[in-house]
Design a protein around this motif. Sequence first.
Motif, PDB file in Angstrom:
ATOM      1  N   ASP A 196       0.881  -1.153   0.000  1.00 42.34           N
ATOM      2  CA  ASP A 196       0.000   0.000   0.000  1.00 42.34           C
ATOM      3  C   ASP A 196       0.925   1.210   0.000  1.00 42.34           C
ATOM      4  OD1 ASP A 196      -1.640   2.129   0.574  1.00 42.34           O
ATOM      5  OD2 ASP A 196      -2.668   1.170   2.240  1.00 42.34           O
ATOM      6  N   ASP A 197       0.976   1.954  -1.098  1.00 39.53           N
ATOM      7  CA  ASP A 197       1.958   3.033  -1.206  1.00 39.53           C
ATOM      8  C   ASP A 197       1.667   4.241  -0.320  1.00 39.53           C
ATOM      9  OD1 ASP A 197      -0.141   4.099  -2.614  1.00 39.53           O
ATOM     10  OD2 ASP A 197       0.917   4.282  -4.501  1.00 39.53           O
ATOM     11  N   SER A 198       0.527   4.225   0.386  1.00 40.41           N
ATOM     12  CA  SER A 198       0.227   5.351   1.268  1.00 40.41           C
ATOM     13  C   SER A 198       0.796   5.158   2.673  1.00 40.41           C
ATOM     14  CB  SER A 198      -1.286   5.581   1.346  1.00 40.41           C
ATOM     15  OG  SER A 198      -1.912   4.481   1.977  1.00 40.41           O
ATOM     16  N   ASP A 199       1.195   3.919   3.008  1.00 41.91           N
ATOM     17  CA  ASP A 199       1.802   3.648   4.315  1.00 41.91           C
ATOM     18  C   ASP A 199       2.694   2.414   4.184  1.00 41.91           C
ATOM     19  OD1 ASP A 199       0.049   1.448   4.371  1.00 41.91           O
ATOM     20  OD2 ASP A 199      -1.439   2.552   5.520  1.00 41.91           O
ATOM     21  N   SER A 200       3.000   1.771   5.265  1.00 38.79           N
ATOM     22  CA  SER A 200       3.923   0.635   5.217  1.00 38.79           C
ATOM     23  C   SER A 200       3.218  -0.717   5.221  1.00 38.79           C
ATOM     24  CB  SER A 200       4.898   0.719   6.394  1.00 38.79           C
ATOM     25  OG  SER A 200       4.168   0.662   7.606  1.00 38.79           O
ATOM     26  N   ASP A 201       1.904  -0.754   5.029  1.00 39.87           N
ATOM     27  CA  ASP A 201       1.179  -2.023   5.024  1.00 39.87           C
ATOM     28  C   ASP A 201       1.537  -2.841   3.784  1.00 39.87           C
ATOM     29  OD1 ASP A 201      -0.090  -1.353   7.355  1.00 39.87           O
ATOM     30  OD2 ASP A 201      -1.903  -0.625   6.374  1.00 39.87           O
ATOM     31  N   TYR A 202       1.659  -4.150   3.975  1.00 43.68           N
ATOM     32  CA  TYR A 202       1.911  -5.026   2.836  1.00 43.68           C
ATOM     33  C   TYR A 202       1.361  -6.420   3.101  1.00 43.68           C
ATOM     34  CZ  TYR A 202       5.792  -7.232   5.384  1.00 43.68           C
ATOM     35  OH  TYR A 202       6.545  -7.908   6.300  1.00 43.68           O
ATOM     36  N   PHE A 203       1.184  -7.157   2.027  1.00 42.00           N
ATOM     37  CA  PHE A 203       0.852  -8.574   2.060  1.00 42.00           C
ATOM     38  C   PHE A 203       1.852  -9.242   1.139  1.00 42.00           C
ATOM     39  CE2 PHE A 203      -1.308 -12.381   0.542  1.00 42.00           C
ATOM     40  CZ  PHE A 203      -1.687 -12.955   1.746  1.00 42.00           C
ATOM     41  N   ALA A 204       2.405 -10.372   1.552  1.00 42.70           N
ATOM     42  CA  ALA A 204       3.448 -11.010   0.755  1.00 42.70           C
ATOM     43  C   ALA A 204       3.282 -12.520   0.759  1.00 42.70           C
ATOM     44  CB  ALA A 204       4.821 -10.653   1.333  1.00 42.70           C
ATOM     45  N   PHE A 205       3.782 -13.123  -0.306  1.00 40.01           N
ATOM     46  CA  PHE A 205       3.936 -14.566  -0.276  1.00 40.01           C
ATOM     47  C   PHE A 205       5.279 -14.903  -0.883  1.00 40.01           C
ATOM     48  CE2 PHE A 205       1.769 -13.843  -4.281  1.00 40.01           C
ATOM     49  CZ  PHE A 205       2.317 -14.762  -5.164  1.00 40.01           C
ATOM     50  N   GLY A 206       5.871 -15.944  -0.340  1.00 39.12           N
ATOM     51  CA  GLY A 206       7.201 -16.293  -0.793  1.00 39.12           C
ATOM     52  C   GLY A 206       7.543 -17.735  -0.505  1.00 39.12           C
ATOM     53  N   PHE A 207       8.685 -18.137  -1.037  1.00 39.31           N
ATOM     54  CA  PHE A 207       9.182 -19.494  -0.902  1.00 39.31           C
ATOM     55  C   PHE A 207      10.324 -19.496   0.092  1.00 39.31           C
ATOM     56  CE2 PHE A 207      12.261 -22.730  -2.448  1.00 39.31           C
ATOM     57  CZ  PHE A 207      11.499 -23.852  -2.183  1.00 39.31           C
ATOM     58  N   ASN A 208      10.220 -20.332   1.103  1.00 36.77           N
ATOM     59  CA  ASN A 208      11.277 -20.463   2.096  1.00 36.77           C
ATOM     60  C   ASN A 208      12.147 -21.651   1.689  1.00 36.77           C
ATOM     61  OD1 ASN A 208      12.844 -21.260   4.309  1.00 36.77           O
ATOM     62  ND2 ASN A 208      11.378 -20.399   5.750  1.00 36.77           N
ATOM     63  N   ARG A 209      13.322 -21.343   1.135  1.00 38.31           N
ATOM     64  CA  ARG A 209      14.200 -22.398   0.636  1.00 38.31           C
ATOM     65  C   ARG A 209      14.668 -23.348   1.730  1.00 38.31           C
ATOM     66  NH1 ARG A 209      18.087 -19.100  -2.719  1.00 38.31           N
ATOM     67  NH2 ARG A 209      16.492 -18.467  -4.150  1.00 38.31           N
ATOM     68  N   ALA A 210      14.857 -22.841   2.931  1.00 43.16           N
ATOM     69  CA  ALA A 210      15.366 -23.674   4.027  1.00 43.16           C
ATOM     70  C   ALA A 210      14.415 -24.829   4.334  1.00 43.16           C
ATOM     71  CB  ALA A 210      15.588 -22.826   5.276  1.00 43.16           C
ATOM     72  N   ASN A 211      13.101 -24.577   4.275  1.00 39.77           N
ATOM     73  CA  ASN A 211      12.105 -25.602   4.601  1.00 39.77           C
ATOM     74  C   ASN A 211      11.313 -26.081   3.392  1.00 39.77           C
ATOM     75  OD1 ASN A 211      12.788 -25.286   7.316  1.00 39.77           O
ATOM     76  ND2 ASN A 211      11.322 -23.636   7.565  1.00 39.77           N
ATOM     77  N   ASN A 212      11.566 -25.498   2.229  1.00 41.64           N
ATOM     78  CA  ASN A 212      10.815 -25.827   1.007  1.00 41.64           C
ATOM     79  C   ASN A 212       9.317 -25.643   1.203  1.00 41.64           C
ATOM     80  OD1 ASN A 212      13.053 -26.487  -0.609  1.00 41.64           O
ATOM     81  ND2 ASN A 212      13.150 -28.505   0.332  1.00 41.64           N
ATOM     82  N   ASP A 213       8.913 -24.515   1.794  1.00 46.18           N
ATOM     83  CA  ASP A 213       7.499 -24.261   1.983  1.00 46.18           C
ATOM     84  C   ASP A 213       7.115 -22.898   1.420  1.00 46.18           C
ATOM     85  OD1 ASP A 213       8.456 -22.522   3.964  1.00 46.18           O
ATOM     86  OD2 ASP A 213       7.939 -23.865   5.591  1.00 46.18           O
ATOM     87  N   LEU A 214       5.822 -22.722   1.247  1.00 51.43           N
ATOM     88  CA  LEU A 214       5.253 -21.475   0.737  1.00 51.43           C
ATOM     89  C   LEU A 214       4.641 -20.749   1.914  1.00 51.43           C
ATOM     90  CD1 LEU A 214       4.508 -19.776  -1.784  1.00 51.43           C
ATOM     91  CD2 LEU A 214       2.389 -21.093  -1.903  1.00 51.43           C
ATOM     92  N   ARG A 215       4.967 -19.454   2.048  1.00 53.18           N
ATOM     93  CA  ARG A 215       4.490 -18.681   3.197  1.00 53.18           C
ATOM     94  C   ARG A 215       3.720 -17.452   2.741  1.00 53.18           C
ATOM     95  NH1 ARG A 215       8.580 -19.424   7.949  1.00 53.18           N
ATOM     96  NH2 ARG A 215       8.633 -21.687   7.876  1.00 53.18           N
TER      97      ARG A 215
END
Length: 168
Positions: free
Chosen positions: A75-94
């Motif tokens: 959200d470019d009006s403040d610091s709010d965000y939502f993210a998804f990513g891959f954790n290579r250490a555990n091979n999981d999606l977060r």
Amino acid sequence: IGNNNNADLGIETNGTTRLTVEADGDVAFDTNTLFVDAVNNRVGIGDSTPSYALDVQGVIQVASGSSSPTLRFLDDSDSDYFAFGFNRANNDLRFASNIASDILTIEQGGLIGINDPTADGVLTVRASATTGNNPILIVDNLSSTGNILDLQDNGSPVFTVANGGNTN
């Protein structure tokens, strides 16, 4: 390099146009590999008529030198965000946000954790301080038929909450 008339400018190699600067300011690299729509401020990858700020036709690979390649929606009006990513250490999606680091984790083996980065079962749900007075789980049968909840062991029912709330 250029022209003073209302014509496109093309750069060719080996008889093939590799770069075109169109008279209206649009830029095309290798036809539609990368297209910049200067009038609408849009970029197309694999798309010469982008409909959005970034329009991609095809598979996108996100890689990172870090252990967790991530896509963030800000959200470019403040610091709010939502993210998804891959954790290579555990091979999981977060799935995460600026408020909670582990909203949803899907582990490589199929285990799912809600508010829990290391699920202990097929589905692990952990309450957190942000849950407040809200229930941890709501199961709502919006139809007038069927059971609300069936717990089974190897296909055999062990506990049922029937429509209307009766239990077996």
